[in-house]
Design a protein around this motif. Structure first.
Motif, PDB file in Angstrom:
ATOM      1  N   ALA A 411       2.684 -15.375   7.468  1.00  0.00           N
ATOM      2  CA  ALA A 411       3.858 -15.075   6.588  1.00  0.00           C
ATOM      3  C   ALA A 411       3.361 -14.985   5.209  1.00  0.00           C
ATOM      4  O   ALA A 411       4.002 -13.788   4.487  1.00  0.00           O
ATOM      5  N   VAL A 412       2.570 -15.643   4.642  1.00  0.00           N
ATOM      6  CA  VAL A 412       1.992 -15.562   3.407  1.00  0.00           C
ATOM      7  C   VAL A 412       1.266 -14.187   3.046  1.00  0.00           C
ATOM      8  O   VAL A 412       1.240 -13.621   2.079  1.00  0.00           O
ATOM      9  N   LEU A 413       0.670 -13.982   4.154  1.00  0.00           N
ATOM     10  CA  LEU A 413      -0.074 -12.829   4.247  1.00  0.00           C
ATOM     11  C   LEU A 413       0.552 -11.461   3.752  1.00  0.00           C
ATOM     12  O   LEU A 413       0.341 -10.673   2.966  1.00  0.00           O
ATOM     13  N   PHE A 414       1.741 -11.454   4.695  1.00  0.00           N
ATOM     14  CA  PHE A 414       2.589 -10.313   4.375  1.00  0.00           C
ATOM     15  C   PHE A 414       3.411 -10.375   2.989  1.00  0.00           C
ATOM     16  O   PHE A 414       3.580  -9.431   2.478  1.00  0.00           O
ATOM     17  N   LEU A 415       3.594 -11.470   2.499  1.00  0.00           N
ATOM     18  CA  LEU A 415       4.189 -11.715   1.238  1.00  0.00           C
ATOM     19  C   LEU A 415       3.070 -11.038   0.143  1.00  0.00           C
ATOM     20  O   LEU A 415       3.574 -10.223  -0.774  1.00  0.00           O
ATOM     21  N   ILE A 416       1.685 -11.441   0.091  1.00  0.00           N
ATOM     22  CA  ILE A 416       0.770 -11.068  -0.722  1.00  0.00           C
ATOM     23  C   ILE A 416       0.553  -9.409  -0.620  1.00  0.00           C
ATOM     24  O   ILE A 416       0.001  -8.614  -1.507  1.00  0.00           O
ATOM     25  N   THR A 417       0.840  -9.212   0.476  1.00  0.00           N
ATOM     26  CA  THR A 417       0.604  -7.520   0.960  1.00  0.00           C
ATOM     27  C   THR A 417       1.623  -6.690   0.250  1.00  0.00           C
ATOM     28  O   THR A 417       1.085  -5.781  -0.258  1.00  0.00           O
ATOM     29  N   TYR A 418       2.985  -7.003   0.449  1.00  0.00           N
ATOM     30  CA  TYR A 418       3.850  -6.295  -0.194  1.00  0.00           C
ATOM     31  C   TYR A 418       4.656  -6.856  -1.439  1.00  0.00           C
ATOM     32  O   TYR A 418       5.488  -6.194  -1.870  1.00  0.00           O
ATOM     33  N   LEU A 419       3.927  -7.868  -2.062  1.00  0.00           N
ATOM     34  CA  LEU A 419       4.621  -8.314  -3.512  1.00  0.00           C
ATOM     35  C   LEU A 419       3.105  -8.372  -4.477  1.00  0.00           C
ATOM     36  O   LEU A 419       2.672  -9.519  -4.409  1.00  0.00           O
ATOM     37  N   PRO A 420       2.993  -7.345  -4.911  1.00  0.00           N
ATOM     38  CA  PRO A 420       1.551  -7.217  -5.778  1.00  0.00           C
ATOM     39  C   PRO A 420       1.513  -8.314  -6.553  1.00  0.00           C
ATOM     40  O   PRO A 420       0.407  -8.890  -7.019  1.00  0.00           O
ATOM     41  N   GLU A 421       2.801  -8.814  -7.408  1.00  0.00           N
ATOM     42  CA  GLU A 421       2.566  -9.633  -8.575  1.00  0.00           C
ATOM     43  C   GLU A 421       2.133 -11.085  -8.052  1.00  0.00           C
ATOM     44  O   GLU A 421       1.670 -11.950  -9.110  1.00  0.00           O
ATOM     45  N   ILE A 422       2.303 -11.231  -7.128  1.00  0.00           N
ATOM     46  CA  ILE A 422       1.698 -12.791  -6.509  1.00  0.00           C
ATOM     47  C   ILE A 422       0.254 -12.818  -6.764  1.00  0.00           C
ATOM     48  O   ILE A 422      -0.384 -13.948  -7.332  1.00  0.00           O
ATOM     49  N   SER A 423      -0.497 -11.782  -6.546  1.00  0.00           N
ATOM     50  CA  SER A 423      -1.675 -11.649  -6.893  1.00  0.00           C
ATOM     51  C   SER A 423      -2.271 -11.213  -8.221  1.00  0.00           C
ATOM     52  O   SER A 423      -3.367 -11.690  -8.883  1.00  0.00           O
ATOM     53  N   LEU A 424      -1.465 -10.519  -8.907  1.00  0.00           N
ATOM     54  CA  LEU A 424      -1.856  -9.806 -10.081  1.00  0.00           C
ATOM     55  C   LEU A 424      -1.337 -10.403 -11.294  1.00  0.00           C
ATOM     56  O   LEU A 424      -1.619  -9.894 -12.463  1.00  0.00           O
ATOM     57  N   TRP A 425      -0.157 -11.232 -11.134  1.00  0.00           N
ATOM     58  CA  TRP A 425       0.449 -11.707 -12.446  1.00  0.00           C
ATOM     59  C   TRP A 425      -0.444 -12.739 -13.131  1.00  0.00           C
ATOM     60  O   TRP A 425      -0.775 -12.374 -14.409  1.00  0.00           O
ATOM     61  N   LEU A 426      -1.258 -13.683 -12.746  1.00  0.00           N
ATOM     62  CA  LEU A 426      -1.955 -14.414 -13.474  1.00  0.00           C
ATOM     63  C   LEU A 426      -3.307 -13.428 -14.045  1.00  0.00           C
ATOM     64  O   LEU A 426      -3.468 -13.638 -15.332  1.00  0.00           O
TER      65      LEU A 426
END
Length: 434
Positions: A411-426
């Motif tokens: 479920a987290v995998l699909f979140l980071i796949t389709y919500l870029p800011e989870i990975s890119l915000w910091l």
């Protein structure tokens, strides 16, 4: 000839894997066979040797043996027990408290050591018996330990993120990847904890007694020097004070000093620590060398461009394409170690992802989390077998409680796949990417 080469490459590679040939040898032999379709024997050997040598002739890769050694020193230096004590004081009074302690401890130790195997071994060997005494099934304890140990591959410093930076051809920096890993890694830990909480409430698992502030402060004081390593390593890289390789060397010195300061590490321990680190490094570097030769062959045969064109010409919906990439990587992760998988499949799928607007740093999080799930699943499942072995539970019994935890990770995998800011915000906050 191009299509024939691709067929020979993949059929020989997967055929050798299915036959039980070690991954590094499967990569090397399939690469040689494909080269022989294009050039004669001696030039093929020379080319493969050159590509293997130049593939590991990279300053950034020096970080790997240093981080491996630092992890071994931490494992011997009693750091795991201090982190467990701190986590227990912090959250042990929650329902299923010891299971939460396992997750938090694995996240902290995995992040400090950069190794999921080290985290699973250190935390599992310490907590499994204690959890059993308090009513936790051993197979459940093993499942929690296995799944939570993967967080250290996302939360920096992480060797696999360094490997991805190399495989990305410089499109993603180590510093940006390190900073980007925090939120996905924490989300994976939280997702596992949610599943643990649901399980604990349903099974009415015990809580540990609530501790006072004095005990919490004492355990924090004992653990703070270990946690400071994260600040030094990641903070120094992000601030531009030193490179990832220099940070890894500093981590070795710090871990050794801390081990001697805690009186958990002796001079007699150094020989086995150095020997084990050397063996691990040799295995990893040989995998990287053969994988880099195959990666060069991909470029030589035009496979990345062919894959990009084929996918984009036949599927127009980015959501569907990312779903296909995730499914392929999840399957790959079940039978291939992380390092060669990153080096082989990054050149294939990264151009596709970038063509659809995905940032290389985000793709790094996606591929690493996919492979984290893979190392928890059979038939290869390195972490699955290590975690089961440490808990002394058959793998077949661990699978059932592990399934819900893997579902949470997916479920987290699909979140980071389709919500870029989870990975890119910091990384954007720290000015590491645009």
């Amino acid at each position: 000839m191009e299509i024939i080469s691709i067929i020979v490459l993949f059929v020989s590679f997967f055929g050798l894997l299915a036959y039980g040939v070690p991954v590094a040898y499967s990569i090397g032999v399939s690469t040689m066979l494909t080269l022989l379709l294009n050039i004669t024997f001696l030039p093929a050997i020379t080319t493969a040797s050159q590509r293997m040598t130049t593939g590991i002739d990279n300053f950034a890769l020096l970080a790997i043996p240093f981080f491996v050694l630092a992890g071994e020193l931490m494992n011997r230096g009693g750091i795991a027990q201090r982190l467990i004590d701190f986590a227990k004081s912090l959250i042990g009074s929650l329902p299923g408290g010891l299971a939460f302690v396992n997750v938090i401890s694995a996240m902290l130790f995995g992040a400090i050591s950069g190794s999921a195997i080290a985290a699973a071994s250190a935390i599992g060997s310490t907590l499994t018996d204690k959890m059993e005494k308090e009513g936790y099934p051993r197979e459940f304890s093993a499942a929690v330990n296995i799944s939570s140990s993967t967080t250290g591959l996302l939360i920096p410093p992480s060797n696999v993120l360094i490997v991805f930076a190399l495989a990305s051809g410089g499109t993603a920096s180590v510093a940006a990847l390190f900073v980007a890993g925090y939120l996905p890694g924490i989300l994976v830990g939280l997702a596992i904890m949610i599943m643990v909480y649901i399980y604990a409430k349903r099974k009415k698992l015990p809580r540990a007694p609530r501790v006072g502030f004095k005990k919490l402060f004492t355990d924090f004081k004992n653990a703070v020097l270990s946690l400071t390593l994260l600040v030094i390593v990641v903070g120094g890289i992000v601030a531009g004070i030193f490179t990832a390789t220099e940070a890894a060397a500093i981590a070795v010195v710090y871990a050794a000093l801390l081990g001697f300061l805690n009186k958990e590490l002796k001079f007699s321990d150094l020989r086995p620590v150095l020997l084990k680190s050397a063996k691990t490094t040799a295995i990893v570097m040989f995998l990287i060398a053969t994988s880099m030769a195959m990666s060069w062959l991909f470029s030589f045969e035009g496979i990345p461009q062919l894959m990009t064109d084929t996918i984009l010409d036949n599927v127009s919906n980015p959501i569907v394409i990312f779903l296909i990439i995730n499914i392929v990587l999840l399957i790959v992760g079940t039978f291939m170690d992380m390092t060669p998988a990153v080096l082989i499949f990054t050149p294939i799928f990264l151009p596709v992802a970038m063509a659809l607007g995905m940032h290389p740093v985000q793709f790094g999080m996606v591929i690493v989390l996919n492979l984290c799930i893979g190392i928890c699943t059979p038939p290869v499942g390195t972490l699955l077998f290590v975690g089961s072995g440490v808990a002394e539970v058959p793998v077949t019994k661990v699978i059932k409680p592990l399934l819900s935890l893997l579902a949470a990770m997916t479920a987290v995998l699909f979140l980071i796949t389709y919500l870029p800011e989870i990975s890119l915000w910091l990384p954007r906050v720290f000015g590491l990417i645009d």
